[in-house]
Design a protein around this motif. Structure first.
Motif, PDB file in Angstrom:
ATOM      1  N   GLU A  56     -13.346  -4.426   1.910  1.00 57.20           N
ATOM      2  CA  GLU A  56     -13.664  -4.569   3.513  1.00 57.20           C
ATOM      3  C   GLU A  56     -15.093  -4.420   3.702  1.00 57.20           C
ATOM      4  O   GLU A  56     -15.497  -5.090   4.686  1.00 57.20           O
ATOM      5  N   LYS A  57     -15.992  -4.071   2.956  1.00 58.93           N
ATOM      6  CA  LYS A  57     -17.452  -3.807   3.449  1.00 58.93           C
ATOM      7  C   LYS A  57     -18.172  -5.084   3.347  1.00 58.93           C
ATOM      8  O   LYS A  57     -19.265  -5.259   3.947  1.00 58.93           O
ATOM      9  N   LYS A  97      -2.502   2.785  -6.150  1.00 56.75           N
ATOM     10  CA  LYS A  97      -3.753   3.468  -5.931  1.00 56.75           C
ATOM     11  C   LYS A  97      -5.045   2.553  -6.324  1.00 56.75           C
ATOM     12  O   LYS A  97      -6.055   2.314  -5.686  1.00 56.75           O
ATOM     13  N   THR A 146       0.758  -1.263   0.142  1.00 53.57           N
ATOM     14  CA  THR A 146      -0.178  -0.023   0.113  1.00 53.57           C
ATOM     15  C   THR A 146       0.773   1.357   0.078  1.00 53.57           C
ATOM     16  O   THR A 146       2.059   1.208   0.220  1.00 53.57           O
ATOM     17  N   LYS A 165      -5.173  -0.445  -3.912  1.00 53.23           N
ATOM     18  CA  LYS A 165      -5.786   0.013  -2.570  1.00 53.23           C
ATOM     19  C   LYS A 165      -7.393   0.123  -2.598  1.00 53.23           C
ATOM     20  O   LYS A 165      -7.986   0.034  -1.495  1.00 53.23           O
ATOM     21  N   GLN A 166      -7.775   0.775  -3.834  1.00 54.90           N
ATOM     22  CA  GLN A 166      -9.087   0.908  -3.900  1.00 54.90           C
ATOM     23  C   GLN A 166     -10.016  -0.502  -4.039  1.00 54.90           C
ATOM     24  O   GLN A 166     -11.057  -0.624  -2.987  1.00 54.90           O
ATOM     25  N   LEU A 177      -8.932  -3.054  -2.299  1.00 54.64           N
ATOM     26  CA  LEU A 177      -8.876  -3.833  -1.027  1.00 54.64           C
ATOM     27  C   LEU A 177     -10.001  -2.813  -0.141  1.00 54.64           C
ATOM     28  O   LEU A 177     -10.865  -3.346   0.790  1.00 54.64           O
ATOM     29  N   ILE A 178     -10.378  -1.607  -0.263  1.00 56.35           N
ATOM     30  CA  ILE A 178     -11.254  -0.805   0.354  1.00 56.35           C
ATOM     31  C   ILE A 178     -12.495  -1.425   0.154  1.00 56.35           C
ATOM     32  O   ILE A 178     -13.371  -1.377   1.159  1.00 56.35           O
ATOM     33  N   LYS A 179     -12.898  -1.536  -1.204  1.00 54.97           N
ATOM     34  CA  LYS A 179     -13.977  -2.219  -1.494  1.00 54.97           C
ATOM     35  C   LYS A 179     -14.561  -3.388  -0.881  1.00 54.97           C
ATOM     36  O   LYS A 179     -15.617  -3.611  -0.536  1.00 54.97           O
TER      37      LYS A 179
END
Length: 261
Positions: free
Chosen positions: A189-190, A179, A159, A182-183, A185-187
């Motif tokens: 997480e939910k 970038k 990251t 990372k996006q 992985l953020i998605k």
């Protein structure tokens, strides 16, 4: 890291370092266009038909180097005649259908068709459900943390924060990789400990519901593969129970409409 993974990474580094000139002077196996791979591989978007691909791919690794999601690998010595050729293993990392398709533009030989750098031309394969009973959505079970953690572990790029802490300069393509991954992985997480619709909700096709959707079955839900599916393999990578697979070099019509009038 397993011995097999170490071997694969070493091979990729060697192949990438060789470049076009190095390969031109290599052993005869690198120029065996009439030989077939041991199994049909999922090729990157824009790949020409397999017979042509085997003749045109020069194993330079340039598509691998520019792939923002690290989805592309080079065949190792276990790949038979296709050693050094580009492919995607969706159980490790699917293709996320980058808008600009840098892999196509980077290909110097025409193995990936530059004129097909648009989603309407992409026909990598088609997804199918291998084990309905294993689907978490059908069982009304939630996505376990371990399934999300697995994707995190398979993400090769560090990251941005990790890069910064190691004082490694982010430039050009590497910055974009960090970038985008990372996006992703953020998605993901939910979905932790939530009802599983991950294959449909994370589909990278521009209009995901045209390619895959969830339908009711026996009190639960199951994924339905739809006509726009291009076989990118993202659903295969993300599925917590690995009940999805890709049939390479096929289309929705050839698999789901075969024999229908």
């Amino acid at each position: 890291m397993s011995p097999e993974e170490k071997k694969r990474r070493k091979f990729i580094k060697q192949m990438t370092g060789l470049g076009v000139l190095g390969l031109a002077s290599g052993a005869g196996i690198y120029f065996a266009p009439d030989l077939k791979a041991n199994e049909l591989r999922l090729r990157p978007p824009g790949a020409v038909p397999e017979d042509q691909f085997l003749k045109l791919c020069i194993k330079c690794g340039q598509c691998l180097q520019v792939c923002p999601y690290d989805a592309i690998e080079l065949e190792d010595i276990d790949g038979g005649a296709s050693v050094g050729m580009a492919y995607i293993d969706p159980f490790k990392r699917g293709c996320y259908l980058c808008e600009a398709f840098p892999c196509m533009l980077a290909c110097p030989s025409g193995a990936l068709n530059h004129e097909h750098d648009n989603i309407k031309y992409v026909e990598m394969g088609v997804a199918y459900l291998t084990n309905v009973d294993g689907c978490l959505a059908l069982q009304n079970k939630k996505v376990p943390n371990s399934a999300i953690d697995k994707i995190f572990e398979h993400t090769k790029m560090l990251t941005a924060d990790e890069k910064k802490s190691k004082k490694v300069e982010l430039i050009g393509n590497e910055r974009e990789k960090v970038k985008l991954q990372k996006q992703l992985l953020i998605k993901l997480e939910k979905f932790r400990e939530q009802p599983c619709t991950i294959c449909a909700d994370m589909c990278p096709y521009p209009t995901p519901s045209d390619a895959i959707g969830m339908i009711k079955k026996d009190g639960g839900l199951i994924p339905e593969i739809r006509e726009a599916c291009v076989g990118c393999g993202a659903c295969v990578e993300l599925c917590p129970t690995q009940v999805l697979k890709i049939i390479p070099a096929q289309t929705y019509a050839s698999v789901y409409k075969k024999g229908k009038k």
